[in-house]
Write a protein that holds these residues in place. Structure first.
Motif, PDB file in Angstrom:
ATOM      1  N   PHE A   5       0.842  -1.191   0.000  1.00 20.32           N
ATOM      2  CA  PHE A   5       0.000   0.000   0.000  1.00 20.32           C
ATOM      3  C   PHE A   5       0.879   1.244   0.000  1.00 20.32           C
ATOM      4  O   PHE A   5       1.840   1.333   0.773  1.00 20.32           O
ATOM      5  CB  PHE A   5      -0.919   0.029   1.221  1.00 20.32           C
ATOM      6  CG  PHE A   5      -1.840  -1.160   1.280  1.00 20.32           C
ATOM      7  CD1 PHE A   5      -2.780  -1.376   0.288  1.00 20.32           C
ATOM      8  CD2 PHE A   5      -1.752  -2.060   2.316  1.00 20.32           C
ATOM      9  CE1 PHE A   5      -3.624  -2.481   0.329  1.00 20.32           C
ATOM     10  CE2 PHE A   5      -2.592  -3.168   2.376  1.00 20.32           C
ATOM     11  CZ  PHE A   5      -3.527  -3.371   1.381  1.00 20.32           C
ATOM     12  N   VAL A   6       0.565   2.188  -0.880  1.00 18.79           N
ATOM     13  CA  VAL A   6       1.310   3.439  -0.977  1.00 18.79           C
ATOM     14  C   VAL A   6       0.344   4.606  -1.108  1.00 18.79           C
ATOM     15  O   VAL A   6      -0.831   4.424  -1.413  1.00 18.79           O
ATOM     16  CB  VAL A   6       2.311   3.426  -2.168  1.00 18.79           C
ATOM     17  CG1 VAL A   6       3.392   2.365  -1.966  1.00 18.79           C
ATOM     18  CG2 VAL A   6       1.598   3.218  -3.491  1.00 18.79           C
ATOM     19  N   ARG A   7       0.855   5.809  -0.906  1.00 19.37           N
ATOM     20  CA  ARG A   7       0.028   7.018  -0.949  1.00 19.37           C
ATOM     21  C   ARG A   7       0.252   7.855  -2.211  1.00 19.37           C
ATOM     22  O   ARG A   7      -0.260   8.963  -2.294  1.00 19.37           O
ATOM     23  CB  ARG A   7       0.290   7.856   0.295  1.00 19.37           C
ATOM     24  CG  ARG A   7      -0.215   7.193   1.556  1.00 19.37           C
ATOM     25  CD  ARG A   7       0.020   8.075   2.788  1.00 19.37           C
ATOM     26  NE  ARG A   7      -0.654   7.525   3.932  1.00 19.37           N
ATOM     27  CZ  ARG A   7      -0.147   6.610   4.738  1.00 19.37           C
ATOM     28  NH1 ARG A   7       1.065   6.132   4.529  1.00 19.37           N
ATOM     29  NH2 ARG A   7      -0.833   6.155   5.766  1.00 19.37           N
ATOM     30  N   VAL A   8       1.031   7.371  -3.138  1.00 21.21           N
ATOM     31  CA  VAL A   8       1.283   8.082  -4.390  1.00 21.21           C
ATOM     32  C   VAL A   8       0.866   7.193  -5.552  1.00 21.21           C
ATOM     33  O   VAL A   8       0.876   5.962  -5.441  1.00 21.21           O
ATOM     34  CB  VAL A   8       2.756   8.513  -4.529  1.00 21.21           C
ATOM     35  CG1 VAL A   8       3.143   9.466  -3.402  1.00 21.21           C
ATOM     36  CG2 VAL A   8       3.685   7.309  -4.545  1.00 21.21           C
ATOM     37  N   ASP A   9       0.532   7.817  -6.680  1.00 24.36           N
ATOM     38  CA  ASP A   9       0.041   7.043  -7.818  1.00 24.36           C
ATOM     39  C   ASP A   9       0.940   7.127  -9.049  1.00 24.36           C
ATOM     40  O   ASP A   9       0.551   6.712 -10.130  1.00 24.36           O
ATOM     41  CB  ASP A   9      -1.382   7.458  -8.178  1.00 24.36           C
ATOM     42  CG  ASP A   9      -1.479   8.898  -8.660  1.00 24.36           C
ATOM     43  OD1 ASP A   9      -0.490   9.644  -8.557  1.00 24.36           O
ATOM     44  OD2 ASP A   9      -2.563   9.271  -9.141  1.00 24.36           O
ATOM     45  N   ASP A  10       2.138   7.661  -8.888  1.00 25.41           N
ATOM     46  CA  ASP A  10       3.018   7.896 -10.024  1.00 25.41           C
ATOM     47  C   ASP A  10       4.399   7.296  -9.740  1.00 25.41           C
ATOM     48  O   ASP A  10       5.028   7.616  -8.722  1.00 25.41           O
ATOM     49  CB  ASP A  10       3.130   9.404 -10.254  1.00 25.41           C
ATOM     50  CG  ASP A  10       3.960   9.778 -11.457  1.00 25.41           C
ATOM     51  OD1 ASP A  10       4.588   8.904 -12.077  1.00 25.41           O
ATOM     52  OD2 ASP A  10       3.995  10.982 -11.776  1.00 25.41           O
ATOM     53  N   LEU A  11       4.871   6.445 -10.641  1.00 26.61           N
ATOM     54  CA  LEU A  11       6.193   5.834 -10.478  1.00 26.61           C
ATOM     55  C   LEU A  11       7.316   6.865 -10.410  1.00 26.61           C
ATOM     56  O   LEU A  11       8.379   6.604  -9.840  1.00 26.61           O
ATOM     57  CB  LEU A  11       6.480   4.875 -11.639  1.00 26.61           C
ATOM     58  CG  LEU A  11       5.685   3.582 -11.656  1.00 26.61           C
ATOM     59  CD1 LEU A  11       5.890   2.853 -12.979  1.00 26.61           C
ATOM     60  CD2 LEU A  11       6.063   2.695 -10.491  1.00 26.61           C
ATOM     61  N   GLU A  12       7.093   8.038 -10.978  1.00 20.18           N
ATOM     62  CA  GLU A  12       8.121   9.085 -11.006  1.00 20.18           C
ATOM     63  C   GLU A  12       8.025  10.049  -9.821  1.00 20.18           C
ATOM     64  O   GLU A  12       8.839  10.962  -9.699  1.00 20.18           O
ATOM     65  CB  GLU A  12       8.023   9.877 -12.313  1.00 20.18           C
ATOM     66  CG  GLU A  12       8.185   9.016 -13.565  1.00 20.18           C
ATOM     67  CD  GLU A  12       9.511   8.270 -13.606  1.00 20.18           C
ATOM     68  OE1 GLU A  12      10.532   8.856 -13.217  1.00 20.18           O
ATOM     69  OE2 GLU A  12       9.506   7.095 -14.024  1.00 20.18           O
ATOM     70  N   ASP A  13       7.047   9.850  -8.947  1.00 17.21           N
ATOM     71  CA  ASP A  13       6.871  10.742  -7.793  1.00 17.21           C
ATOM     72  C   ASP A  13       8.083  10.620  -6.876  1.00 17.21           C
ATOM     73  O   ASP A  13       8.435   9.512  -6.449  1.00 17.21           O
ATOM     74  CB  ASP A  13       5.590  10.378  -7.040  1.00 17.21           C
ATOM     75  CG  ASP A  13       5.187  11.418  -6.019  1.00 17.21           C
ATOM     76  OD1 ASP A  13       6.068  11.916  -5.274  1.00 17.21           O
ATOM     77  OD2 ASP A  13       3.992  11.740  -5.950  1.00 17.21           O
ATOM     78  N   PRO A  14       8.748  11.730  -6.551  1.00 20.28           N
ATOM     79  CA  PRO A  14       9.933  11.652  -5.688  1.00 20.28           C
ATOM     80  C   PRO A  14       9.621  11.167  -4.274  1.00 20.28           C
ATOM     81  O   PRO A  14      10.537  10.807  -3.531  1.00 20.28           O
ATOM     82  CB  PRO A  14      10.473  13.086  -5.688  1.00 20.28           C
ATOM     83  CG  PRO A  14       9.348  13.939  -6.131  1.00 20.28           C
ATOM     84  CD  PRO A  14       8.457  13.089  -6.997  1.00 20.28           C
ATOM     85  N   VAL A  15       8.366  11.121  -3.906  1.00 20.72           N
ATOM     86  CA  VAL A  15       7.951  10.644  -2.588  1.00 20.72           C
ATOM     87  C   VAL A  15       7.904   9.112  -2.535  1.00 20.72           C
ATOM     88  O   VAL A  15       7.911   8.525  -1.457  1.00 20.72           O
ATOM     89  CB  VAL A  15       6.579  11.266  -2.210  1.00 20.72           C
ATOM     90  CG1 VAL A  15       6.011  10.694  -0.931  1.00 20.72           C
ATOM     91  CG2 VAL A  15       6.706  12.781  -2.102  1.00 20.72           C
TER      92      VAL A  15
END
Length: 125
Positions: A5-15
């Motif tokens: 489970f993660v809170r971001v939806d983009d593989l390129e998100d620096p988070v």
């Protein structure tokens, strides 16, 4: 493949690498007897062995949050992570019915091993 489970939806998100911090780094405490007996489990993180297993837990958590009138504590998305030999990841699989696994590894490497991120409510079982 494992599913987290993660809170971001983009593989390129620096988070994204921060989504692979250990349970200890995320401030979790030993709630279960097994974690109290083996505190090194908190140096790992929970993942699931299939999209279906992750989706079932996600739906259950969403329903519980709605019943309590609270936001979901787990992320709104699932990261599909490809663990292959030589990546310096460790995994514990107790062959539980819910397909829960514990993994240990560098957050940056785990983020780099993420193949896709999806919303579990849209993933077919």
């Amino acid at each position: 493949m494992v599913y987290r489970f993660v809170r971001v939806d983009d593989l390129e998100d620096p988070v994204l690498p921060t989504q692979f911090r250990s349970d200890r780094e995320n401030g979790m405490i030993s709630l279960f007897r097994r974690e109290r007996r083996y505190p090194e489990l908190l140096d790992g993180m929970s993942v699931y062995g299939s999209p279906a297993a992750a989706g079932r837990l996600w739906l259950k958590c969403r329903e519980t949050a709605r019943e309590r009138g609270e936001p979901m504590r787990i992320g709104a998305y699932v990261a599909e992570v490809e663990l292959t030999p030589g990546q310096e990841f460790s995994i514990e699989d107790l062959h539980e019915d819910n397909e829960h696994l514990t993994i240990w590894g560098d957050p940056d490497r785990l983020a780099a091993a993420t193949r896709r991120i999806y919303a579990p409510a849209t993933e077919p079982e």
